[in-house]
Design a protein around this motif. Structure first.
Motif, mmCIF file in Angstrom:
data_model
loop_
_atom_site.group_PDB
_atom_site.id
_atom_site.type_symbol
_atom_site.label_atom_id
_atom_site.label_comp_id
_atom_site.label_asym_id
_atom_site.label_seq_id
_atom_site.Cartn_x
_atom_site.Cartn_y
_atom_site.Cartn_z
ATOM 1 N N ASP A 38 0.853 -1.189 0.000
ATOM 2 C CA ASP A 38 0.000 0.000 0.000
ATOM 3 C C ASP A 38 0.889 1.241 0.000
ATOM 4 O O ASP A 38 1.439 1.627 1.036
ATOM 5 C CB ASP A 38 -0.904 -0.010 1.233
ATOM 6 N N CYS A 67 -0.229 4.680 2.468
ATOM 7 C CA CYS A 67 -1.163 3.907 3.308
ATOM 8 C C CYS A 67 -1.949 4.769 4.280
ATOM 9 O O CYS A 67 -2.944 4.320 4.861
ATOM 10 C CB CYS A 67 -0.408 2.826 4.074
ATOM 11 N N GLY A 72 -3.841 3.554 7.597
ATOM 12 C CA GLY A 72 -3.840 2.095 7.635
ATOM 13 C C GLY A 72 -5.189 1.440 7.440
ATOM 14 O O GLY A 72 -5.375 0.270 7.788
ATOM 15 N N TYR A 125 -6.577 0.370 4.683
ATOM 16 C CA TYR A 125 -6.436 -0.800 3.815
ATOM 17 C C TYR A 125 -5.430 -1.813 4.349
ATOM 18 O O TYR A 125 -5.628 -3.021 4.201
ATOM 19 C CB TYR A 125 -6.063 -0.366 2.395
ATOM 20 N N THR A 126 -4.351 -1.351 4.966
ATOM 21 C CA THR A 126 -3.376 -2.315 5.490
ATOM 22 C C THR A 126 -4.011 -3.175 6.589
ATOM 23 O O THR A 126 -3.899 -4.408 6.563
ATOM 24 C CB THR A 126 -2.114 -1.607 6.017
ATOM 25 N N VAL A 130 1.701 -7.681 4.544
ATOM 26 C CA VAL A 130 1.176 -6.363 4.176
ATOM 27 C C VAL A 130 2.273 -5.336 4.422
ATOM 28 O O VAL A 130 2.850 -5.296 5.511
ATOM 29 C CB VAL A 130 -0.078 -6.022 5.002
ATOM 30 N N GLY A 184 2.968 -1.246 4.285
ATOM 31 C CA GLY A 184 2.423 0.098 4.156
ATOM 32 C C GLY A 184 3.538 1.120 4.050
ATOM 33 O O GLY A 184 4.499 1.075 4.817
ATOM 34 N N ASP A 229 4.337 5.351 3.709
ATOM 35 C CA ASP A 229 3.853 6.728 3.748
ATOM 36 C C ASP A 229 4.988 7.636 4.192
ATOM 37 O O ASP A 229 5.783 7.261 5.067
ATOM 38 C CB ASP A 229 2.663 6.868 4.703
ATOM 39 N N ALA A 265 -1.191 4.041 11.496
ATOM 40 C CA ALA A 265 -1.327 2.748 10.816
ATOM 41 C C ALA A 265 -0.763 1.614 11.665
ATOM 42 O O ALA A 265 -1.340 0.519 11.729
ATOM 43 C CB ALA A 265 -0.629 2.799 9.462
ATOM 44 N N CYS A 319 2.359 -7.176 9.288
ATOM 45 C CA CYS A 319 2.541 -5.843 8.723
ATOM 46 C C CYS A 319 3.964 -5.312 8.849
ATOM 47 O O CYS A 319 4.632 -5.520 9.865
ATOM 48 C CB CYS A 319 1.580 -4.865 9.383
ATOM 49 N N PHE A 364 5.947 -1.477 7.980
ATOM 50 C CA PHE A 364 5.702 -0.087 7.598
ATOM 51 C C PHE A 364 7.023 0.615 7.286
ATOM 52 O O PHE A 364 7.993 0.480 8.024
ATOM 53 C CB PHE A 364 4.940 0.654 8.697
#
Length: 265
Positions: A94, A97, A100, A102-103, A115, A117, A119, A128, A141, A143
């Motif tokens: 993403d 993102c 978050g 969608y994540t 996943v 993310g 940003d 997120a 996840c 990030f």
């Protein structure tokens, strides 16, 4: 926009001779903020319907609104594509993102294994990450604050969403270069369009860019702010006022947004 900002904006508009349309828009945003807080408290921040039903939201958002997320109608036009691509993929990336939505939604409501993310906003990544933790899917996840740091997680057949508010061309170039260098294939892309320098939709320019990269566009989905699916049955039950139901369907300040759905070679 918080309460203090709305009140000050009202005062400024009145002093400047605001039109009835100006005041109506501001009043709608003021009412939306109240509804948003009310619904969040009533449902404990849990999404009530749609593909991410049952996912817990953070009360903080980043560059979006909360009400349609709680009701399960947020970006309803692309919900079926998001679900379909996520269920077909092992990895979801993403890009942009934000908070978050969608994540966390994809990590919690599909069997996807990883996943990622991305940003540039540290505030967005903090929200997120908190969302992933409160939904108990943080182990799925990752990030990152830069696309280049996330690219090694790309793989053939993965699903990539792009929502970068005007930086679409740069992201497409960087993404394409990595895909070619790594010889990755059949990546599903879902990209939100934005505005160009003339404040016009960049949908056509981005579509041409994608075609020039050698990718295939399967569909372009346009936002319809008045489509019936945006009017949540839950909102109808909770609010008898048609105006409140309309406010519950509000997502953003413009209606010519689109999503480009494409696939790499």
């Amino acid at each position: 926009m918080n309460y203090a900002e709305i009140i000050e904006a009202f005062k400024e508009l009145l002093r400047g001779g605001a039109t009835s349309k100006d005041l109506l828009i501001l009043a709608a945003n003021f009412r939306r903020k109240h509804i948003e807080m009310e619904l969040f408290d009533d449902f404990n921040g849990i999404i009530q319907d749609g593909v991410f039903k049952g996912v817990k939201l953070s009360p903080a958002t980043h560059d979006s609104v909360l009400t349609p997320k709680i009701l399960g109608t947020y970006e309803i036009e692309i919900a079926k594509y998001v679900k379909h691509f996520a269920e077909q993929s092992r990895v979801f990336i993403d890009i942009g993102c934000a908070d978050g939505y969608y994540t966390s939604g994809i990590a919690a409501n599909t069997n996807i294994e990883k996943v990622v993310g991305i940003d540039i906003s540290s505030e967005a990544l903090e929200i997120a990450t908190k969302s992933a933790k409160q939904n108990q899917i943080i182990k799925k996840c990752i990030f990152k604050n830069k696309l280049k740091n996330a690219l090694p997680h790309l793989e053939s057949g993965c699903f990539v969403m792009i929502d970068v508010d005007g930086s679409e061309r740069e992201v497409l170039d960087e993404l394409s270069a990595y895909i070619q260098a790594s010889q990755l294939r059949k990546i599903n892309i879902l990209m939100e369009t934005d505005f160009d320098k003339n404040k016009q939709s960049n949908k056509q320019a981005l579509a041409e860019k994608i075609i020039n990269l050698g990718w295939t566009i399967s569909e372009i989905v346009d936002c319809d702010p008045l489509c019936q699916s945006r009017f949540s049955p839950l909102a109808r039950r909770v609010y008898s006022s048609y105006l409140d139901q309309m406010i519950c369907a509000m997502e953003r300040g413009f209606s010519n947004q689109s999503w480009i759905i494409a696939r790499t070679t």
